[in-house]
Design a protein around this motif. Sequence first.
Motif, PDB file in Angstrom:
ATOM      1  N   LEU A   1      10.906   7.348   1.058  1.00 13.46           N
ATOM      2  CA  LEU A   1      10.691   7.759   0.007  1.00 13.46           C
ATOM      3  C   LEU A   1      10.209   6.554   0.330  1.00 13.46           C
ATOM      4  N   THR A   2       9.897   5.592   0.257  1.00 20.78           N
ATOM      5  CA  THR A   2       8.831   4.483   0.205  1.00 20.78           C
ATOM      6  C   THR A   2       7.095   4.650   1.064  1.00 20.78           C
ATOM      7  N   LEU A   3       7.502   5.367   2.150  1.00 26.38           N
ATOM      8  CA  LEU A   3       6.099   5.321   3.081  1.00 26.38           C
ATOM      9  C   LEU A   3       5.649   6.989   2.393  1.00 26.38           C
ATOM     10  N   ILE A   4       6.486   7.824   2.035  1.00 27.64           N
ATOM     11  CA  ILE A   4       5.715   8.843   0.976  1.00 27.64           C
ATOM     12  C   ILE A   4       5.465   8.581   0.125  1.00 27.64           C
ATOM     13  N   SER A   5       5.983   7.940  -0.591  1.00 28.27           N
ATOM     14  CA  SER A   5       5.146   7.021  -1.769  1.00 28.27           C
ATOM     15  C   SER A   5       4.029   6.237  -2.158  1.00 28.27           C
ATOM     16  N   ALA A   6       4.278   5.275  -0.582  1.00 32.01           N
ATOM     17  CA  ALA A   6       2.897   4.753  -0.332  1.00 32.01           C
ATOM     18  C   ALA A   6       1.501   6.357   0.198  1.00 32.01           C
ATOM     19  N   ILE A   7       1.669   6.469   0.822  1.00 29.46           N
ATOM     20  CA  ILE A   7       0.921   7.488   1.499  1.00 29.46           C
ATOM     21  C   ILE A   7       0.171   8.260  -0.348  1.00 29.46           C
TER      22      ILE A   7
ATOM     23  N   THR B   1       8.616  -4.632  -5.539  1.00 30.04           N
ATOM     24  CA  THR B   1       7.488  -6.362  -5.204  1.00 30.04           C
ATOM     25  C   THR B   1       6.423  -5.517  -3.821  1.00 30.04           C
ATOM     26  N   GLY B   2       6.661  -4.122  -3.266  1.00 31.38           N
ATOM     27  CA  GLY B   2       6.057  -4.024  -1.731  1.00 31.38           C
ATOM     28  C   GLY B   2       5.012  -3.788  -2.537  1.00 31.38           C
ATOM     29  N   VAL B   3       4.004  -3.478  -1.492  1.00 33.97           N
ATOM     30  CA  VAL B   3       2.849  -2.778  -1.222  1.00 33.97           C
ATOM     31  C   VAL B   3       3.076  -1.631  -2.066  1.00 33.97           C
ATOM     32  N   THR B   4       3.527  -0.373  -1.906  1.00 38.81           N
ATOM     33  CA  THR B   4       3.503   0.930  -2.354  1.00 38.81           C
ATOM     34  C   THR B   4       3.685   0.474  -4.221  1.00 38.81           C
ATOM     35  N   ALA B   5       4.620  -0.195  -4.343  1.00 40.42           N
ATOM     36  CA  ALA B   5       5.069  -0.156  -5.412  1.00 40.42           C
ATOM     37  C   ALA B   5       3.826  -1.080  -6.172  1.00 40.42           C
ATOM     38  N   PHE B   6       2.592  -1.749  -5.797  1.00 37.60           N
ATOM     39  CA  PHE B   6       1.329  -2.343  -6.280  1.00 37.60           C
ATOM     40  C   PHE B   6       0.094  -0.952  -6.428  1.00 37.60           C
ATOM     41  N   ILE B   7       0.735  -0.408  -5.325  1.00 41.01           N
ATOM     42  CA  ILE B   7      -0.357   0.753  -5.692  1.00 41.01           C
ATOM     43  C   ILE B   7       0.454   1.622  -6.542  1.00 41.01           C
TER      44      ILE B   7
ATOM     45  N   LEU C   1      -3.547   8.275  -1.878  1.00 41.69           N
ATOM     46  CA  LEU C   1      -4.128   9.764  -2.539  1.00 41.69           C
ATOM     47  C   LEU C   1      -4.288   9.309  -3.260  1.00 41.69           C
ATOM     48  N   MET C   2      -3.722   9.369  -3.676  1.00 47.53           N
ATOM     49  CA  MET C   2      -4.180   9.101  -6.136  1.00 47.53           C
ATOM     50  C   MET C   2      -5.216   7.816  -6.050  1.00 47.53           C
ATOM     51  N   ALA C   3      -5.065   6.868  -5.545  1.00 42.15           N
ATOM     52  CA  ALA C   3      -5.804   5.893  -6.242  1.00 42.15           C
ATOM     53  C   ALA C   3      -7.037   6.298  -5.260  1.00 42.15           C
TER      54      ALA C   3
ATOM     55  N   PHE D   1      -0.047  13.408  -5.782  1.00 41.94           N
ATOM     56  CA  PHE D   1       1.282  13.152  -7.026  1.00 41.94           C
ATOM     57  C   PHE D   1       1.970  14.590  -6.483  1.00 41.94           C
ATOM     58  N   VAL D   2       1.502  15.809  -5.858  1.00 41.85           N
ATOM     59  CA  VAL D   2       2.833  16.305  -5.388  1.00 41.85           C
ATOM     60  C   VAL D   2       3.374  16.061  -3.830  1.00 41.85           C
ATOM     61  N   MET D   3       3.000  15.034  -2.955  1.00 39.82           N
ATOM     62  CA  MET D   3       3.705  14.258  -2.185  1.00 39.82           C
ATOM     63  C   MET D   3       4.792  13.806  -2.826  1.00 39.82           C
ATOM     64  N   PHE D   4       4.710  13.153  -4.120  1.00 42.02           N
ATOM     65  CA  PHE D   4       4.576  12.078  -4.570  1.00 42.02           C
ATOM     66  C   PHE D   4       6.500  12.577  -5.342  1.00 42.02           C
ATOM     67  N   VAL D   5       6.258  13.947  -5.822  1.00 45.19           N
ATOM     68  CA  VAL D   5       7.302  14.931  -6.633  1.00 45.19           C
ATOM     69  C   VAL D   5       8.327  14.738  -5.371  1.00 45.19           C
ATOM     70  N   LEU D   6       7.716  15.328  -4.468  1.00 45.72           N
ATOM     71  CA  LEU D   6       8.748  16.365  -2.359  1.00 45.72           C
ATOM     72  C   LEU D   6       9.225  15.143  -2.909  1.00 45.72           C
ATOM     73  N   GLY D   7       9.127  14.167  -2.004  1.00 46.33           N
ATOM     74  CA  GLY D   7       9.397  12.954  -1.961  1.00 46.33           C
ATOM     75  C   GLY D   7      10.226  12.004  -2.864  1.00 46.33           C
TER      76      GLY D   7
END
Length: 165
Positions: free
Chosen positions: A65-71, A137-143, A75-77, A16-22
């Motif tokens: 942003l997409t890479l950071i969000s995917a990671i 529609t990317g993998v990041t969005a799916f997760i 982690l959250m999932a 969550f912190v990674m996503f907010v920082l991204g």
Amino acid sequence: MKKYHLLDHKWQKIGFVMFVLGVALFLVFLLNTVFTFRPTQIEGIVENYKVDLLNRIMQGPLALLTLISAIAFALMALSQEKQEDERIVETRHQVLPRIVILYIIVLLIRFIALFIVARLATPLSYAIVNQITGLFTGVTAFIGYYVLFFKLSLWKQNRELNDEE
């Protein structure tokens, strides 16, 4: 049968912190670069070139942003809740098919939108719509959809349990 275990709950917080920082880094870039970028100050630039230049400037930060969000979403999932029980495990199993169905619907909407834009608009408009809808529609969005729906389902269940008490 081999059993797979989820990560500790602390990894969910780290994600969550990674996503907010991204998102914060992306917004800082957006404010510093795009809103201060004034292509109208340069004489003789064609409007399509301005949009193309802004599009090229944004590709790097969007990819980051997409890479950071995917990671972060992964982690959250893949992290446990504070107290993992059978109700939470069952919720995980119920949310996944719903997300797959939602994802297929989003893909169909994107396909229809791109088909319409391809018939009615310019190639530049098609490229912009393609890039924007690609974010959803990317993998990041799916997760991300999975994490969002899972958390909303848990929140709703917890509210219902508190109301019963």
